[in-house]
Write an enzyme that holds these catalytic residues in place. Sequence first.
Site, PDB file in Angstrom:
ATOM      1  N   HIS A 116       0.875  -1.178   0.000  1.00 33.58           N
ATOM      2  CA  HIS A 116       0.000   0.000   0.000  1.00 33.58           C
ATOM      3  C   HIS A 116       0.910   1.225   0.000  1.00 33.58           C
ATOM      4  O   HIS A 116       1.976   1.200   0.626  1.00 33.58           O
ATOM      5  CB  HIS A 116      -0.830   0.104   1.271  1.00 33.58           C
ATOM      6  CG  HIS A 116      -1.789  -1.014   1.524  1.00 33.58           C
ATOM      7  ND1 HIS A 116      -1.401  -2.212   2.048  1.00 33.58           N
ATOM      8  CD2 HIS A 116      -3.136  -1.091   1.364  1.00 33.58           C
ATOM      9  CE1 HIS A 116      -2.466  -2.992   2.178  1.00 33.58           C
ATOM     10  NE2 HIS A 116      -3.526  -2.344   1.775  1.00 33.58           N
ATOM     11  N   HIS A 164     -11.572 -13.979   2.484  1.00 26.12           N
ATOM     12  CA  HIS A 164     -12.774 -13.157   2.284  1.00 26.12           C
ATOM     13  C   HIS A 164     -13.920 -14.023   1.764  1.00 26.12           C
ATOM     14  O   HIS A 164     -15.076 -13.811   2.114  1.00 26.12           O
ATOM     15  CB  HIS A 164     -12.501 -12.031   1.282  1.00 26.12           C
ATOM     16  CG  HIS A 164     -11.447 -11.064   1.732  1.00 26.12           C
ATOM     17  ND1 HIS A 164     -10.995 -10.038   0.948  1.00 26.12           N
ATOM     18  CD2 HIS A 164     -10.751 -10.970   2.890  1.00 26.12           C
ATOM     19  CE1 HIS A 164     -10.080  -9.340   1.601  1.00 26.12           C
ATOM     20  NE2 HIS A 164      -9.905  -9.895   2.782  1.00 26.12           N
ATOM     21  N   ASP A 207      -5.022 -13.395  -3.427  1.00 31.02           N
ATOM     22  CA  ASP A 207      -4.379 -13.096  -2.147  1.00 31.02           C
ATOM     23  C   ASP A 207      -4.378 -14.397  -1.366  1.00 31.02           C
ATOM     24  O   ASP A 207      -5.369 -14.757  -0.706  1.00 31.02           O
ATOM     25  CB  ASP A 207      -5.133 -11.984  -1.388  1.00 31.02           C
ATOM     26  CG  ASP A 207      -4.521 -10.619  -1.650  1.00 31.02           C
ATOM     27  OD1 ASP A 207      -3.610 -10.538  -2.500  1.00 31.02           O
ATOM     28  OD2 ASP A 207      -4.933  -9.638  -1.005  1.00 31.02           O
ATOM     29  N   ASP A 212      -6.178 -13.816   8.145  1.00 30.16           N
ATOM     30  CA  ASP A 212      -5.002 -13.729   7.262  1.00 30.16           C
ATOM     31  C   ASP A 212      -3.899 -14.704   7.654  1.00 30.16           C
ATOM     32  O   ASP A 212      -2.749 -14.308   7.826  1.00 30.16           O
ATOM     33  CB  ASP A 212      -4.443 -12.293   7.261  1.00 30.16           C
ATOM     34  CG  ASP A 212      -5.328 -11.322   6.512  1.00 30.16           C
ATOM     35  OD1 ASP A 212      -6.123 -11.759   5.666  1.00 30.16           O
ATOM     36  OD2 ASP A 212      -5.218 -10.107   6.791  1.00 30.16           O
ATOM     37  N   ASP A 222      -1.064 -12.417   1.292  1.00 29.84           N
ATOM     38  CA  ASP A 222      -1.681 -11.427   2.175  1.00 29.84           C
ATOM     39  C   ASP A 222      -1.962 -12.175   3.483  1.00 29.84           C
ATOM     40  O   ASP A 222      -3.095 -12.515   3.801  1.00 29.84           O
ATOM     41  CB  ASP A 222      -2.975 -10.894   1.537  1.00 29.84           C
ATOM     42  CG  ASP A 222      -3.572  -9.752   2.335  1.00 29.84           C
ATOM     43  OD1 ASP A 222      -3.045  -9.451   3.419  1.00 29.84           O
ATOM     44  OD2 ASP A 222      -4.579  -9.172   1.887  1.00 29.84           O
TER      45      ASP A 222
HETATM   46  C1  XLS Z   1      -8.017  -6.617   3.742  1.00 31.35           C
HETATM   47  C2  XLS Z   1      -7.472  -6.787   2.412  1.00 31.35           C
HETATM   48  C3  XLS Z   1      -6.288  -5.901   2.104  1.00 31.35           C
HETATM   49  C4  XLS Z   1      -6.063  -5.808   0.622  1.00 31.35           C
HETATM   50  C5  XLS Z   1      -5.204  -4.675   0.199  1.00 31.35           C
HETATM   51  O1  XLS Z   1      -8.768  -7.427   4.254  1.00 31.35           O
HETATM   52  O2  XLS Z   1      -7.152  -8.127   2.211  1.00 31.35           O
HETATM   53  O3  XLS Z   1      -5.160  -6.318   2.766  1.00 31.35           O
HETATM   54  O4  XLS Z   1      -5.524  -6.986   0.128  1.00 31.35           O
HETATM   55  O5  XLS Z   1      -5.672  -3.467   0.636  1.00 31.35           O
HETATM   56 NI    NI Z   2      -6.089  -8.908   0.567  1.00 27.70          NI
HETATM   57 NI    NI Z   3      -8.063  -9.485   3.733  1.00 29.37          NI
END
Ligand code: XLS
Ligand code: NI
Ligand code: NI
Length: 439
Positions: A104, A274, A299, A312, A342
């Site tokens: 980021h 997610h 991710d 995560d 991620d």
């Molecule tokens: C958050 C997201 C974030 C994105 C990038 O839950 O996974 O990390 O991958 O902003």
């Molecule tokens: Ni992410």
């Molecule tokens: Ni995430």
Amino acid sequence: MSTQADFFKGIPKIAYMPSAGPGDVLCFKHYNAGEVLMGKTMEDWLRFSVCFWHSFCGTGVDPFGYQTLHRPWNEGTPMEAAKRRVRAAFEFFTKLGVKYYTFHDRDMAPEGSTLEESNRNLDEITDLTLQLQNQTGIKVLWITCNLFTHPRYMNGAATNPDVHVLAYAGAQVKKGLDIAKKLGAENFVFWGGREGFHSILNTDVGAELKHMANFFKMAVKYKEKIGLNCQFLIEPKPKEPCKHQYDYDAMSVIAFLKHYDLEKHFKLNIEPNHTTLAGHSYEHDIIMASSFGMLGSVDANTGSPDLGWDTDQFPMDIRNTTLVMKTIIEQGGIQPGGLNFDAKVRRESTNLEDLFIAHIGAMDAFARGLRNAVCMIQDGLLPGMVKERYMSYNCRLGEKVEAGSATLEDLEACIKETGEPKFTSGQQEKFESIFNHYI
Ligand code: XLS
Ligand code: NI
Ligand code: NI
């Protein structure tokens, strides 16, 4: 090549040692970067990427506890620490043998007190990252803008009721796109951190969706103006931090993109943690996005199915990685996307070495997933069984249905002629037993 940093003393370049024992965790037992499978090297199938925010900015803070991860690079003024982090990161990428990273804007360089100061910070730090990229050959998989941490974004960024906040987000994205061009990023991600709502009572949903679509159109326009050649990606997530996020899951995002005529400019970055938060199984959005030709990147992480938030964790489950790699092979690869970790080490995993072990374990889990999926596809047994399930379409009527030229009258005529369809077993348990043979 040296990156002139020595934060990971004593950790050698991670090697492929297929016959290493179960306790040897600082080597790859399955990931052999240069090995060719189905016409591509493992490295090209997997396109691993390390994320900057969790691995180099993460401190182990959680809503209940203070910092547990004391990293030697997080020292000095914010700008000094930012430079040390970049050097540590490139030492890590090099030793791990990963060719890509993601970040980021605000985890690469600290936010200043004005937009101009933030931009100057980003310019200065990315001068260093560009130099290290050139020295090592390591590249940016994707960049994204943090449009959710700063308090100004508490009511959203592109969906904020205040157009000045939307403007700030736009200014930030404009700079992010310039940085993507400077560093040669292959993709650019939009994760709608606070784009959503907590209460329908204070929200004009229709207006917010339109603002978000128009915001994306501005980004597309600027990208074309500066000649930035990278893939735009949207990352779906159903909730957290918002109660309801607009980019709920793959299908919601695809529908949004099609509705606003944006689908040719975007693909999806699917994060399985997610997907499971949305109430789907791990592989669901991977296959849904891929079926629409919209799977752009992954991710690569996992949650705990028994927890309702985005933990995560590093992906270590071979069943999951096999299913993901099966889809990636079937769509011919994931380039210019990749598998971005991620993922963060647990706040209790406090050794510096744990950062390596976590990535190596996840890379090996995906390498095994790749090998399994290759065996499954090359054996042809399961693909053949799937093909057989749809054999009935190999007839004039089936062809007309596929071509979209059949009518309801045609269907009726068929049933009048052939009568009640016969029962055909779906054989799910047979498929599952055979799948287990490969993992
Ligand atoms: C958050 C997201 C974030 C994105 C990038 O839950 O996974 O990390 O991958 O902003
Ligand atoms: Ni992410
Ligand atoms: Ni995430």
